[in-house]
Design an enzyme around this catalytic site. Structure first.
Site, PDB file in Angstrom:
ATOM      1  N   SER A   1      48.302  39.803  38.834  1.00 48.65           N
ATOM      2  CA  SER A   1      47.131  40.612  38.471  1.00 48.65           C
ATOM      3  C   SER A   1      46.656  40.191  37.081  1.00 48.65           C
ATOM      4  CB  SER A   1      47.501  42.091  38.555  1.00 48.65           C
ATOM      5  OG  SER A   1      46.366  42.890  38.413  1.00 48.65           O
TER       6      SER A   1
ATOM      7  N   ASP B   1      51.104  47.383  41.814  1.00 43.27           N
ATOM      8  CA  ASP B   1      50.966  46.737  43.121  1.00 43.27           C
ATOM      9  C   ASP B   1      52.085  45.695  43.255  1.00 43.27           C
ATOM     10  OD1 ASP B   1      49.875  46.199  45.569  1.00 43.27           O
ATOM     11  OD2 ASP B   1      48.252  44.935  44.807  1.00 43.27           O
TER      12      ASP B   1
ATOM     13  N   HIS C   1      44.576  39.605  41.860  1.00 49.39           N
ATOM     14  CA  HIS C   1      43.529  40.627  41.735  1.00 49.39           C
ATOM     15  C   HIS C   1      42.327  40.053  40.993  1.00 49.39           C
ATOM     16  CE1 HIS C   1      46.772  44.005  41.949  1.00 49.39           C
ATOM     17  NE2 HIS C   1      46.454  43.550  43.137  1.00 49.39           N
TER      18      HIS C   1
END
Lengths: 278, 189
Positions: free
Chosen positions: B12, B132, B39
């Site tokens: 991310s 996540d 992401h």
């Protein structure tokens, strides 16, 4: 995520199909299993068989389950450049016909149909075009028919309208009241909404343009193949097929029947019609 | 340990730099299929081959719906879609709602990998400022797959790898260079 038992999944979808006619038996499994796991959580059920029992006995519960199994993510002018391609590469061809038939397959809550109706109107095609908007889910169709949406959709509408090549002002197409927006009813005058299931139903029209965007990603390859055959039978020669921006014909045996119209956007034209199978 | 058949990587905030480094550090005979969720902003359209380089002869591509997963490829999830793997070892995309505020979500990819590949999956969680990937790495480990996490001290944003390590305490930890070395070893095994 709760792991889905294959036998239970099979029995669950057979049961739903026998009772209600909705056919999820050939959907892409990985994302479907996530939705099933979510349902098990929502119902605090440990087995899909418990869920099936409720779905069979209580149609009202089934309605909710159906809503969770189908994806109704939609927005106005989704992928704005796609609508630009429609206006620049597809509509000029449609203008050569005196009557134009368009099929929006998997129309969900109606955002795409309204976006399309607006683009057709601005290109002077609205009077000769009929849009057949179909979905597997009767409840989203009911909502689509109203032309009423939450006002929260408006910023996206306004932004995408311009990016999609709109030539007017976005606010001319709707009126706002009480946190809701109602789109001008004349936009839906030439739209026919009906239930249609790509997994089980047959061809029912001859279209110049079919939009089926972000539906194939939920289908298995086999089901995708069936739907493509259906589209090939439903299109006029050189008719157009539009898929979602991340959907491809590359892995289909029917790919040679279609020619890409615009690189980047997934718009194809039908080169040769497939013969109906005996 | 069996040789994993595919390696799944989640990153991310800070992830592009971390991935660039990881891919550069792989040995030149690295062939294991690598599937990446990074992401990104939903409207980002990136061409992976312009951003990433490697000494190994790898193709950097966006994962396509229904495409078969093949060696010598590094696949990236397209922006604003969940990326999943099917039991047929092909990709699936979905516009289902966000998971862990993310689409694509690392958890969604990893959980599908655990189901499709079982003990043959390898999961790696890199830098990021959210959680996540933790549940997904747990799912991979529960199936007997191989779990790796970037050292929190090595990560630009430590929250994501440290959450993953909390969920899978038995995960192997290491710097980007060490993870690359381990992946290269696995690929050869």
């Amino acid at each position: 995520m709760t792991k889905i038992d294959e036998v239970e999944r099979h029995l669950f979808f057979e049961g739903i199909y026998l009772k209600y006619g909705y056919d999820f038996r050939q959907y892409a499994e990985a994302s479907l299993d996530r939705r099933l796991a979510g349902l098990l959580g929502d119902y605090q059920a440990s087995s899909l068989l418990d869920l099936l029992k409720r779905a069979l006995r209580e149609p009202e519960e089934f309605r909710k389950i159906l809503g969770s199994l189908t994806i109704n993510t939609s927005e106005f002018f989704r992928d704005p450049t796609f609508f630009k391609v429609l206006r620049e590469s597809v509509f000029p061809v449609l203008k050569t016909y005196s009557k134009v038939t368009i099929w929006s397959a998997g129309c969900s809550t109606g955002e795409e149909v309204l976006s399309l109706a607006i683009a057709l109107k601005e290109e002077g095609l609205d009077r000769r075009a009929t849009i057949h908007a179909t979905d597997i889910n009767p409840f989203v169709l009911k909502s689509a028919k109203t032309g009423i949406f939450e006002a929260s959709c408006i910023p996206t509408f306004n932004k995408n309208y311009a990016a999609a090549g709109g030539t007017g002002t976005p606010s001319q197409y709707y009126g706002a009241e009480y946190g809701l927006v109602r789109f001008n009813p004349d936009l839906l005058e030439n739209v026919v909404f009906s239930e249609h299931n790509l997994a089980t139903d047959a061809a029912f029209l001859e279209a110049h343009l079919i939009l089926c965007r972000n539906v194939f990603i939920y289908f298995s390859r086999e089901l995708q193949e069936r739907a493509l055959e259906l589209f090939a039978r439903s299109l006029v020669h050189k008719g157009f097929l539009a898929l979602g921006s991340k959907e491809t014909l590359r892995f289909s045996s029917l790919a040679p029947n279609f020619q890409a119209v615009s690189p980047g956007e997934n718009v194809f034209s039908l080169l040769s019609r497939s013969e109906p199978k005996p | 340990m069996r040789r994993p058949r595919a390696c799944f990587v989640g990153a991310s905030a800070g992830g592009v730099t971390a991935l660039q480094k990881l891919l550069l550090e792989l040995d030149d005979d690295f062939r294991l299929p690598m599937i990446v969720v990074q992401h990104l902003h939903p409207s980002t359209n990136v061409t992976p081959s312009l951003i990433y380089r490697s000494r190994a002869r790898l193709s950097f591509v966006e994962a396509e719906d229904k495409a078969p997963i093949e060696e010598g490829h590094v696949y990236f999830a397209p922006a604003d879609y969940h990326l999943l793997v099917e039991k047929t070892f092909r990709f699936g995309l979905s516009s289902d709602r966000h998971v862990q505020h993310a689409r694509p979500s690392i958890d969604v990819l990893f959980e599908s990998a655990a189901i499709a590949y079982g003990a043959d999956a390898c999961g790696v969680v890199l830098t990021g400022a959210n959680q996540d990937g933790a549940a997904g790495l747990r799912a991979i480990a529960d199936e007997g797959g191989f779990a790796m996490v970037q050292d929190a001290a090595d990560a630009e944003f430590p929250l994501m790898p440290s959450s993953a390590l909390k969920a899978v305490p038995s995960a192997r930890t290491g710097t980007i260079a060490e993870i690359a070395k381990e992946l290269s070893r696995i690929s050869r095994s």
